[in-house]
Design a protein around this motif. Sequence first.
Motif, short mmCIF file in Angstrom:
data_model
loop_
_atom_site.label_atom_id
_atom_site.label_comp_id
_atom_site.label_asym_id
_atom_site.label_seq_id
_atom_site.Cartn_x
_atom_site.Cartn_y
_atom_site.Cartn_z
N ASN A 183 -33.27 4.75 17.38
CA ASN A 183 -32.17 4.10 18.10
C ASN A 183 -32.62 2.78 18.74
N LEU A 184 -33.38 2.01 17.98
CA LEU A 184 -33.85 0.72 18.46
C LEU A 184 -33.30 -0.38 17.55
N GLU A 185 -33.02 -1.51 18.17
CA GLU A 185 -32.57 -2.67 17.40
C GLU A 185 -33.82 -3.43 16.92
N TYR A 186 -33.61 -4.38 16.01
CA TYR A 186 -34.74 -5.16 15.50
C TYR A 186 -34.30 -6.57 15.15
N GLN A 187 -35.26 -7.48 15.23
CA GLN A 187 -35.05 -8.88 14.83
C GLN A 187 -36.27 -9.32 14.03
N ILE A 188 -36.04 -9.95 12.89
CA ILE A 188 -37.12 -10.24 11.95
C ILE A 188 -37.35 -11.74 11.83
N ASP A 189 -38.63 -12.11 11.89
CA ASP A 189 -39.07 -13.47 11.59
C ASP A 189 -40.09 -13.37 10.45
N SER A 190 -40.24 -14.42 9.67
CA SER A 190 -41.14 -14.35 8.52
C SER A 190 -42.10 -15.53 8.51
N VAL A 191 -43.29 -15.28 7.99
CA VAL A 191 -44.31 -16.31 7.80
C VAL A 191 -44.91 -16.12 6.41
N TYR A 192 -45.64 -17.15 5.95
CA TYR A 192 -46.30 -17.03 4.66
C TYR A 192 -47.81 -16.97 4.87
N GLN A 193 -48.44 -16.01 4.21
CA GLN A 193 -49.89 -15.90 4.21
C GLN A 193 -50.36 -15.69 2.77
N MET A 194 -51.28 -16.55 2.35
CA MET A 194 -51.80 -16.46 1.00
C MET A 194 -52.55 -15.14 0.82
N ASP A 195 -52.36 -14.49 -0.31
CA ASP A 195 -53.01 -13.24 -0.69
C ASP A 195 -52.55 -12.04 0.14
N ALA A 196 -51.48 -12.18 0.92
CA ALA A 196 -50.95 -11.06 1.68
C ALA A 196 -49.76 -10.46 0.94
N LYS A 197 -49.54 -9.15 1.14
CA LYS A 197 -48.47 -8.44 0.45
C LYS A 197 -47.10 -8.87 1.00
N PRO A 198 -46.20 -9.37 0.16
CA PRO A 198 -44.88 -9.77 0.64
C PRO A 198 -44.13 -8.58 1.26
N GLY A 199 -43.42 -8.83 2.35
CA GLY A 199 -42.64 -7.80 3.02
C GLY A 199 -43.43 -6.97 4.01
N LEU A 200 -44.71 -7.22 4.18
CA LEU A 200 -45.55 -6.44 5.09
C LEU A 200 -45.33 -6.89 6.52
N VAL A 201 -45.15 -5.92 7.43
CA VAL A 201 -45.01 -6.22 8.86
C VAL A 201 -46.42 -6.48 9.42
N ILE A 202 -46.64 -7.69 9.95
CA ILE A 202 -47.96 -8.04 10.48
C ILE A 202 -47.99 -8.10 12.01
N GLU A 203 -46.82 -8.18 12.64
CA GLU A 203 -46.75 -8.21 14.11
C GLU A 203 -45.49 -7.48 14.57
N GLN A 204 -45.60 -6.82 15.76
CA GLN A 204 -44.41 -6.24 16.38
C GLN A 204 -44.51 -6.41 17.89
N ASP A 205 -43.37 -6.60 18.51
CA ASP A 205 -43.29 -6.79 19.96
C ASP A 205 -42.02 -6.09 20.46
N PRO A 206 -42.17 -5.11 21.37
CA PRO A 206 -43.37 -4.62 22.06
C PRO A 206 -44.32 -3.87 21.12
N GLU A 207 -45.54 -3.67 21.61
CA GLU A 207 -46.57 -3.00 20.85
C GLU A 207 -46.24 -1.52 20.67
N PRO A 208 -46.86 -0.85 19.71
CA PRO A 208 -46.64 0.60 19.52
C PRO A 208 -46.99 1.40 20.77
N LYS A 209 -46.23 2.50 20.99
CA LYS A 209 -46.39 3.44 22.10
C LYS A 209 -45.94 2.87 23.45
N PHE A 210 -45.40 1.66 23.43
CA PHE A 210 -44.82 1.09 24.64
C PHE A 210 -43.47 1.76 24.87
N HIS A 211 -43.15 2.16 26.11
CA HIS A 211 -41.90 2.87 26.40
C HIS A 211 -40.79 1.87 26.74
#
Length: 272
Positions: A66-94
């Motif tokens: 039951n959480l909302e989300y907002q997505i931003d994208s960047v390009y990184q050479m040799d990285a898998k497309p569609g991979l989540v590389i950052e999230q805010d807030p961090e995991p386990k944050f209440h």
Amino acid sequence: MSKILQYLRTNTFRNNLLIAIGFVLAIFLFIYLGLKVYTKHDESIEVPQVKGLHVSAAISALENANLEYQIDSVYQMDAKPGLVIEQDPEPKFHVKTGRTIYLTIITQVAPEIAFPKIKDKTLIEASSILKNHNLRIGDTTYIADIARDIVLDAQFAGQSIREGRMITKGSKIDLILGNGQGANEVQIPDLSGLTVAEAKFALQGIGLSLGTVTYDIGVSDTSTARVITQFPGLETGITSIGSKIDLTLSNSIPTTPTTTNPTSTQKQKTNP
């Protein structure tokens, strides 16, 4: 003043005071409980770990929580497309239900950039420039050229690519480099009519050297004598770097220079 004091001692005043206090307490309690319900003060959920997941799996996990989300994208050479590389807030944050979680993912389509100037740069400089522009070095080919490890040409998909052309990030660029040795063969120059000093200078300029110098009979001033024949001659076309050219010089220059071996008609012979 005495009447006020008498009123303060009456049951009427005490009753009114208690009613007023009760009314204020009731309002305070109503506001407190209302805000608690509105802000869900005691309700929080733990942010799930979505970093490292594909964006579709991350969205599913956030929706289940039951959480909302907002997505931003960047390009990184040799990285898998569609991979989540950052999230805010961090995991386990209440956080409270409905909180927006901000995700940064690797873009599915690489953007295009203007191809940088790398021609005439050293291999080290070109490598740094390409890396800073998220481009990769493909094959490196060395050709005969006096400039060692200098970029003579840059190619993409087998075709030369010019500065400023739009190209997809992550593309491989093939480099054509000089081997520092120059060409193995050069065109034989026409030395007819030159003095020995001029001929020697011309030969050194293209990697050849002066061989046997022969002066015709009657030459008194060798500095003014002019080349009348050379060997190898122009009909030979090309010769190897470092080869020697033999010359015959005379004070009388023929209208049509010959290219016979000067040793066959020599009268006076000197070595430089």
